[in-house]
Design a protein around this motif. Sequence first.
Motif, PDB file in Angstrom:
ATOM      1  N   TYR A 116       0.785  -1.262   0.186  1.00 45.59           N
ATOM      2  CA  TYR A 116      -0.171  -0.209  -0.265  1.00 45.59           C
ATOM      3  C   TYR A 116       1.680   1.554   0.089  1.00 45.59           C
ATOM      4  O   TYR A 116       0.270   1.937  -0.742  1.00 45.59           O
ATOM      5  CB  TYR A 116      -0.982  -0.016   0.912  1.00 45.59           C
ATOM      6  CG  TYR A 116      -1.710  -0.655   1.438  1.00 45.59           C
ATOM      7  CD1 TYR A 116      -2.189  -1.721   0.414  1.00 45.59           C
ATOM      8  CD2 TYR A 116      -2.387  -1.918   2.743  1.00 45.59           C
ATOM      9  CE1 TYR A 116      -3.063  -2.637  -0.078  1.00 45.59           C
ATOM     10  CE2 TYR A 116      -3.370  -2.665   2.305  1.00 45.59           C
ATOM     11  CZ  TYR A 116      -3.621  -3.222   1.150  1.00 45.59           C
ATOM     12  OH  TYR A 116      -5.044  -4.147   0.798  1.00 45.59           O
ATOM     13  N   LYS A 117       2.179   1.036   0.522  1.00 51.71           N
ATOM     14  CA  LYS A 117       2.627   2.108   0.718  1.00 51.71           C
ATOM     15  C   LYS A 117       3.809   2.414  -0.805  1.00 51.71           C
ATOM     16  O   LYS A 117       3.951   3.636  -0.995  1.00 51.71           O
ATOM     17  CB  LYS A 117       4.222   2.367   2.130  1.00 51.71           C
ATOM     18  CG  LYS A 117       3.587   2.151   3.539  1.00 51.71           C
ATOM     19  CD  LYS A 117       4.733   1.679   4.096  1.00 51.71           C
ATOM     20  CE  LYS A 117       3.972   2.388   5.425  1.00 51.71           C
ATOM     21  NZ  LYS A 117       5.176   1.431   6.555  1.00 51.71           N
TER      22      LYS A 117
ATOM     23  N   LYS B  66       1.357   4.155  -2.805  1.00 49.39           N
ATOM     24  CA  LYS B  66       0.313   5.552  -2.621  1.00 49.39           C
ATOM     25  C   LYS B  66       1.238   6.257  -2.973  1.00 49.39           C
ATOM     26  O   LYS B  66       1.525   7.406  -3.669  1.00 49.39           O
ATOM     27  CB  LYS B  66       1.094   6.412  -1.030  1.00 49.39           C
ATOM     28  CG  LYS B  66       0.786   7.597  -0.733  1.00 49.39           C
ATOM     29  CD  LYS B  66      -0.710   7.504  -0.893  1.00 49.39           C
ATOM     30  CE  LYS B  66      -0.875   9.195  -0.244  1.00 49.39           C
ATOM     31  NZ  LYS B  66      -2.633   9.727  -0.062  1.00 49.39           N
ATOM     32  N   SER B  67       3.039   5.919  -3.287  1.00 49.67           N
ATOM     33  CA  SER B  67       4.347   6.479  -3.950  1.00 49.67           C
ATOM     34  C   SER B  67       4.489   6.671  -5.362  1.00 49.67           C
ATOM     35  O   SER B  67       4.267   7.760  -5.642  1.00 49.67           O
ATOM     36  CB  SER B  67       5.718   5.708  -3.352  1.00 49.67           C
ATOM     37  OG  SER B  67       5.640   4.870  -4.195  1.00 49.67           O
TER      38      SER B  67
ATOM     39  N   GLU C   2      -4.222   6.382  -4.509  1.00 51.69           N
ATOM     40  CA  GLU C   2      -4.923   6.253  -3.524  1.00 51.69           C
ATOM     41  C   GLU C   2      -6.031   5.567  -2.657  1.00 51.69           C
ATOM     42  O   GLU C   2      -6.629   5.816  -1.647  1.00 51.69           O
ATOM     43  CB  GLU C   2      -4.984   8.716  -3.367  1.00 51.69           C
ATOM     44  CG  GLU C   2      -3.549   8.498  -3.658  1.00 51.69           C
ATOM     45  CD  GLU C   2      -4.262  10.413  -2.815  1.00 51.69           C
ATOM     46  OE1 GLU C   2      -5.208  10.312  -3.222  1.00 51.69           O
ATOM     47  OE2 GLU C   2      -3.155  10.861  -2.778  1.00 51.69           O
ATOM     48  N   HIS C   3      -6.154   4.009  -4.361  1.00 56.12           N
ATOM     49  CA  HIS C   3      -7.298   3.728  -3.336  1.00 56.12           C
ATOM     50  C   HIS C   3      -6.989   2.516  -3.735  1.00 56.12           C
ATOM     51  O   HIS C   3      -6.897   2.053  -4.655  1.00 56.12           O
ATOM     52  CB  HIS C   3      -8.900   3.823  -4.387  1.00 56.12           C
ATOM     53  CG  HIS C   3      -9.441   5.724  -4.119  1.00 56.12           C
ATOM     54  ND1 HIS C   3      -8.707   6.645  -5.079  1.00 56.12           N
ATOM     55  CD2 HIS C   3      -9.925   5.890  -3.143  1.00 56.12           C
ATOM     56  CE1 HIS C   3      -9.212   7.963  -4.049  1.00 56.12           C
ATOM     57  NE2 HIS C   3     -10.533   7.596  -3.914  1.00 56.12           N
TER      58      HIS C   3
ATOM     59  N   LEU D 154      -3.966  -0.076   5.500  1.00 51.95           N
ATOM     60  CA  LEU D 154      -4.339   0.619   4.536  1.00 51.95           C
ATOM     61  C   LEU D 154      -4.036   2.023   5.311  1.00 51.95           C
ATOM     62  O   LEU D 154      -3.030   3.501   4.758  1.00 51.95           O
ATOM     63  CB  LEU D 154      -5.284   1.254   4.113  1.00 51.95           C
ATOM     64  CG  LEU D 154      -6.005  -0.008   3.111  1.00 51.95           C
ATOM     65  CD1 LEU D 154      -8.055   0.097   2.824  1.00 51.95           C
ATOM     66  CD2 LEU D 154      -5.673  -0.138   1.371  1.00 51.95           C
TER      67      LEU D 154
ATOM     68  N   ALA E 134      -0.789   4.333   5.406  1.00 54.18           N
ATOM     69  CA  ALA E 134      -0.733   4.636   3.837  1.00 54.18           C
ATOM     70  C   ALA E 134      -1.679   5.478   3.201  1.00 54.18           C
ATOM     71  O   ALA E 134      -0.801   6.385   2.205  1.00 54.18           O
ATOM     72  CB  ALA E 134      -0.089   3.637   2.437  1.00 54.18           C
ATOM     73  N   GLY E 135      -1.686   6.222   4.026  1.00 59.99           N
ATOM     74  CA  GLY E 135      -2.808   6.913   3.792  1.00 59.99           C
ATOM     75  C   GLY E 135      -4.346   6.237   2.407  1.00 59.99           C
ATOM     76  O   GLY E 135      -4.332   7.962   1.861  1.00 59.99           O
ATOM     77  N   ILE E 136      -4.377   4.999   2.197  1.00 59.47           N
ATOM     78  CA  ILE E 136      -4.872   4.954   1.560  1.00 59.47           C
ATOM     79  C   ILE E 136      -6.668   4.759   1.820  1.00 59.47           C
ATOM     80  O   ILE E 136      -6.993   4.062   2.688  1.00 59.47           O
ATOM     81  CB  ILE E 136      -3.967   3.680   1.119  1.00 59.47           C
ATOM     82  CG1 ILE E 136      -2.954   3.140   0.107  1.00 59.47           C
ATOM     83  CG2 ILE E 136      -5.458   2.677  -0.474  1.00 59.47           C
ATOM     84  CD1 ILE E 136      -2.976   4.032  -1.453  1.00 59.47           C
ATOM     85  N   LYS E 137      -7.516   5.026   0.341  1.00 62.73           N
ATOM     86  CA  LYS E 137      -8.397   4.666   0.951  1.00 62.73           C
ATOM     87  C   LYS E 137      -9.486   3.412   0.350  1.00 62.73           C
ATOM     88  O   LYS E 137      -9.141   2.323  -0.495  1.00 62.73           O
ATOM     89  CB  LYS E 137      -9.773   6.166   0.346  1.00 62.73           C
ATOM     90  CG  LYS E 137      -8.626   6.862   0.920  1.00 62.73           C
ATOM     91  CD  LYS E 137     -10.098   8.434   0.908  1.00 62.73           C
ATOM     92  CE  LYS E 137      -9.330   9.700   1.046  1.00 62.73           C
ATOM     93  NZ  LYS E 137     -10.494  10.797   0.834  1.00 62.73           N
TER      94      LYS E 137
END
Length: 240
Positions: A87-88, A91-92, A96-97, A116, A119-122
């Motif tokens: 997930y990280k 994000k990089s 984002e989802h 999630l 990593a700031g993933i939704k």
Amino acid sequence: MTDKPKISISWSGGKDSALALHRLINQDEFEIVEIHTVFESDTKRVGIHNIPEAFIEAQAEKLGMPLKKLYLEKRPMAYQKLMTDYYKQLKSEGVEHVMFGDIFLEDLKDFREMMLKPAGIKGVYPLWKEDTKNLINEFFELDFQSVLCAVDSKFIDQKYCGRLISPSFINNHPDIDPCGENGEYHSFVIEGPIFDFKIKVNSNDTYSQQHTFKVKDEDGSEKEFKELFYYSDLELLLKS
């Protein structure tokens, strides 16, 4: 290029993943960058579905989508580390989802959201909290076809392994969740509106395997359960 938010698809190869992806494609809100599947590192198969890597590759080919393979090693906390690292990475790369085909298992959804979050993933859940009888009927109405690759021996006779999931199968098993959301059965999708054309498989034989599950009670204590599953020994007949 598109201005739509990017999303990766959690893909097991089964009917819930396929129906959720169909919904997502029709909603046209996201740019799908890839599907991703977790394989056991030693067997190169998908968890309790026990589907070989080549079968998922065939589905990705028919979907026309890149496949990200994630290999799970047998050691403590390996799954959590594998997924949080992935997930990280997403994000990089500006993703984002992540989409999941979950329907009503709150504990599983909470676990996904916990992984999630760093990593700031939704998480995106196109089927969440919908009636499973309606969902399986929608699956049939869309002309999806899915083979029973695994069944829990407590609920389903081994003779059903390798057969297509059908309305008669659902009607003949009133005590199971119609979508198998409690793990009563697992499936491998071979045809449907999201695929270019049908994946041909042959069911050669049936074999059994016991699985051990640990479940936490409300007081935090763990209980261990052993379940006997029957599997269909599927053969991939056509990859292209």
